[in-house]
Scaffold this motif. Structure first.
Motif, short mmCIF file in Angstrom:
data_model
loop_
_atom_site.label_atom_id
_atom_site.label_comp_id
_atom_site.label_asym_id
_atom_site.label_seq_id
_atom_site.Cartn_x
_atom_site.Cartn_y
_atom_site.Cartn_z
N LEU A 14 -7.87 3.11 -5.75
CA LEU A 14 -8.29 1.92 -6.49
C LEU A 14 -8.29 2.14 -8.00
N SER A 15 -8.56 3.38 -8.42
CA SER A 15 -8.58 3.64 -9.86
C SER A 15 -7.30 4.32 -10.34
N SER A 16 -6.27 4.35 -9.47
CA SER A 16 -5.03 5.06 -9.83
C SER A 16 -4.09 4.21 -10.67
N GLY A 17 -4.25 2.87 -10.59
CA GLY A 17 -3.34 1.99 -11.32
C GLY A 17 -1.92 2.00 -10.75
N LYS A 18 -1.76 2.50 -9.53
CA LYS A 18 -0.42 2.67 -8.96
C LYS A 18 0.11 1.41 -8.29
N PHE A 19 -0.78 0.49 -7.93
CA PHE A 19 -0.34 -0.64 -7.11
C PHE A 19 -0.23 -1.91 -7.94
N LYS A 20 0.63 -2.82 -7.44
CA LYS A 20 0.84 -4.10 -8.13
C LYS A 20 -0.05 -5.19 -7.57
N HIS A 21 -0.30 -5.14 -6.25
CA HIS A 21 -1.04 -6.23 -5.60
C HIS A 21 -2.11 -5.70 -4.67
N SER B 31 -3.84 -0.12 4.01
CA SER B 31 -2.45 -0.30 3.64
C SER B 31 -1.59 -0.12 4.87
N ALA B 32 -0.49 -0.88 4.94
CA ALA B 32 0.42 -0.74 6.09
C ALA B 32 1.20 0.57 6.00
N PHE C 214 -0.94 -10.61 4.16
CA PHE C 214 -0.29 -10.23 2.90
C PHE C 214 -0.09 -8.72 2.85
N THR C 215 -1.07 -7.96 3.37
CA THR C 215 -1.00 -6.50 3.34
C THR C 215 -0.07 -5.98 4.44
N ALA C 216 -0.23 -6.51 5.65
CA ALA C 216 0.57 -6.04 6.78
C ALA C 216 2.05 -6.30 6.56
N SER C 217 2.38 -7.40 5.87
CA SER C 217 3.78 -7.72 5.61
C SER C 217 4.35 -6.89 4.47
N GLY C 218 3.48 -6.12 3.80
CA GLY C 218 3.94 -5.26 2.71
C GLY C 218 4.06 -5.97 1.38
N ASN C 219 3.78 -7.27 1.34
CA ASN C 219 3.85 -7.97 0.06
C ASN C 219 2.80 -7.45 -0.91
N ALA C 220 1.62 -7.12 -0.39
CA ALA C 220 0.61 -6.42 -1.19
C ALA C 220 0.55 -4.98 -0.67
N GLU C 221 0.50 -4.01 -1.56
CA GLU C 221 0.50 -2.61 -1.12
C GLU C 221 -0.76 -2.27 -0.34
#
Lengths: 218, 256
Positions: free
Chosen positions: B129-136, B116-117, B180-187
């Motif tokens: 991964l099992s926290s359900g905290k992220f959207k993408h 993650s960035a 996608f990750t580095a730009s923050g679009n995906a957490e």
């Protein structure tokens, strides 16, 4: 493959509808603007015709991403990877395909019908809806067909912005791209043929309609 | 302008264009064309630069997903070397007569990272991964990119695949998955260790090797390069201690 076809049709329908709401009034304003500012705005609207989709995709990624102005406004982290994001992208990407023909149609009418309507004491709003719009229907039909077909085949912007989510952002052209990379050329061929056939029919219908309207006017 | 003068000008313009083209051609003609799996982008650039410095041979690198290159090579793309992100595709190319028999070898073994960035976002056990905290959650296309395949294997091994499937966004190569990750679009996203090892930004979990099949990355000499000494020299260079040190500095394992 069918979810992608349905998604592309949905995206094209929503985009074309929004473009009717936004593009037709904009075309009307631009048709009547004569100064430098009017031409500058018209040029800005026409930019997506010549800009590569990667440039549009790049700016959209900045605009719709977590550091852009729009997503926080809607209380979201990002609009990338969402159908809404694709709709925003498509409206910008296909804007000239609606505005250009409609603007030309409005310009082609000349000032006479409009002035006649106003002289007969129609309100500007009434004159727009009952005189200008019906007379420009040829251009509007062209705009609808071009916007719809252009959005249906959209690829570059979606590739930059979509994240390839089946059912949400995996549109027809992305499926074709993936199919080719996976050597699934049967499905790619079927989709490509469908796309080519549809595009041909769309442009043909447009030409026939234009011809018919020109004859009616004469 | 009299017609004669116009003709002369046109001829001059045409001549300059041809001269320009011919002038540019020799620089390319000798260059070794290499298709490089996207995860190997940074080390390949460094390797190519030091190889060129050593030998004077020019190298032209193309980057993309292994699956995409495989398709292009089967369709006659003029690459002389393919640095794949897997072992299967080079093998298949050799079997199809598109690669030189016996030229395949493993130049690197890749490592998968959950990254993650945002600093402190990914924990050292990958429990996020099992926290359900992220959207993408961003991954490379599992069908065309071996790192994407490894990401799916990891999620399945952890028994969270079904739970996170709706959050998965797919880059067409590992480079786009990283972007996608580095730009923050995906957490967060599954990327190659080589992509994040130098910058030391954000937070990461080095995925234990037991959760996914080793990403054995093979090189192969392709048929268009079978008589090109410069191409063979480049493959030989990849096995030198200097090259292996560069490859390892990006987090890859190499054969002892």
């Amino acid at each position: 493959m069918w979810p992608a076809v349905a998604l592309s049709l949905e995206l094209a329908t929503v985009t074309t509808f929004l473009l009717l709401l936004l593009g037709v009034p904009l075309a009307w304003v631009l048709a009547r603007a004569n100064g430098f500012l009017g031409e500058a705005v018209a040029a800005l609207v026409a930019l997506p015709i010549v800009l590569p989709p990667t440039v549009i995709g790049f700016y959209l990624l900045l605009l719709l991403g977590p550091h852009g102005p729009i997503a926080p406004l809607l209380g979201l982290r990002t609009l990338a990877f969402s159908f809404t994001g694709l709709v925003i992208g498509s409206v910008i990407y296909s804007l000239p395909f609606m505005v250009q023909p409609v603007r030309n149609a409005f310009r082609g009418l000349g000032p006479a019908p409009w002035e006649a309507a106003l002289t007969l004491r129609a309100s500007p709003l009434d004159a727009f809806f009952s005189v200008a719009l019906p007379l420009a229907q040829g251009g509007i039909l062209t705009g609808i067909i071009l916007s719809f077909a252009h959005t249906l085949g959209e690829f570059g912007v979606v590739l930059m912005l979509g994240g390839d989510i089946p059912g949400r952002t995996e549109v027809l052209s992305i499926v074709i791209f993936n199919d080719v990379d996976n050597l699934q050329w049967g499905e790619a061929g079927a989709l490509a043929a469908g796309m080519a056939g549809f595009s041909f029919l769309a442009v043909l219908v447009m030409f026939l309609a234009e011809k018919r309207m020109a004859r009616l006017r004469a | 302008m009299p017609p004669k003068q116009i003709t002369r000008r046109l001829a001059l313009a045409a001549f300059s264009a041809v001269a320009l083209f011919l002038g540019a051609a020799p620089a390319r003609a000798g260059a070794v064309a290499i298709a490089v799996a996207a995860n190997f982008t940074d080390p390949a650039k460094q390797l190519a630069a030091s190889y060129q410095l050593k030998t004077g041979n020019a190298v032209v690198l193309s980057f993309g997903a292994s699956g995409g290159f495989y398709t292009q090579i089967t369709q006659g793309a003029p690459f002389e070397i393919f640095l794949s992100a897997d072992a299967a595709r080079p093998k298949k190319l050799v079997a199809a007569g598109l690669g030189v028999t016996g030229s395949e070898f493993t130049y690197a073994t890749g490592k998968l990272v959950l990254w993650s960035a945002t600093p402190g976002y990914v924990d050292s056990q990958g429990k996020i991964l099992s926290s359900g905290k992220f959207k993408h959650l961003s991954i490379a296309n599992p069908k065309t990119a071996p790192y994407g395949e490894a990401a799916v294997e990891t999620l399945k091994a952890l028994d969270v695949y079904d739970a996170v499937a709706p959050t998965i966004v797919t880059g067409e190569s590992i480079t786009q998955a990283y972007q996608f990750t580095a730009s923050g679009n995906a957490e967060l996203g599954f990327v190659a260790l080589s992509q994040v090892i130098k910058a030391k930004k954000g937070s990461q979990w080095l995925v234990p090797q037991k959760l996914y099949k080793p990403i054995t990355q093979d090189a192969v000499l392709l048929t268009p390069g079978k008589d090109d000494q410069a191409a063979k020299d480049f493959l030989a260079y990849l096995k030198t201690p200097e090259a292996l040190a560069i490859i390892r500095s990006y987090g890859y394992a190499t054969a002892p």
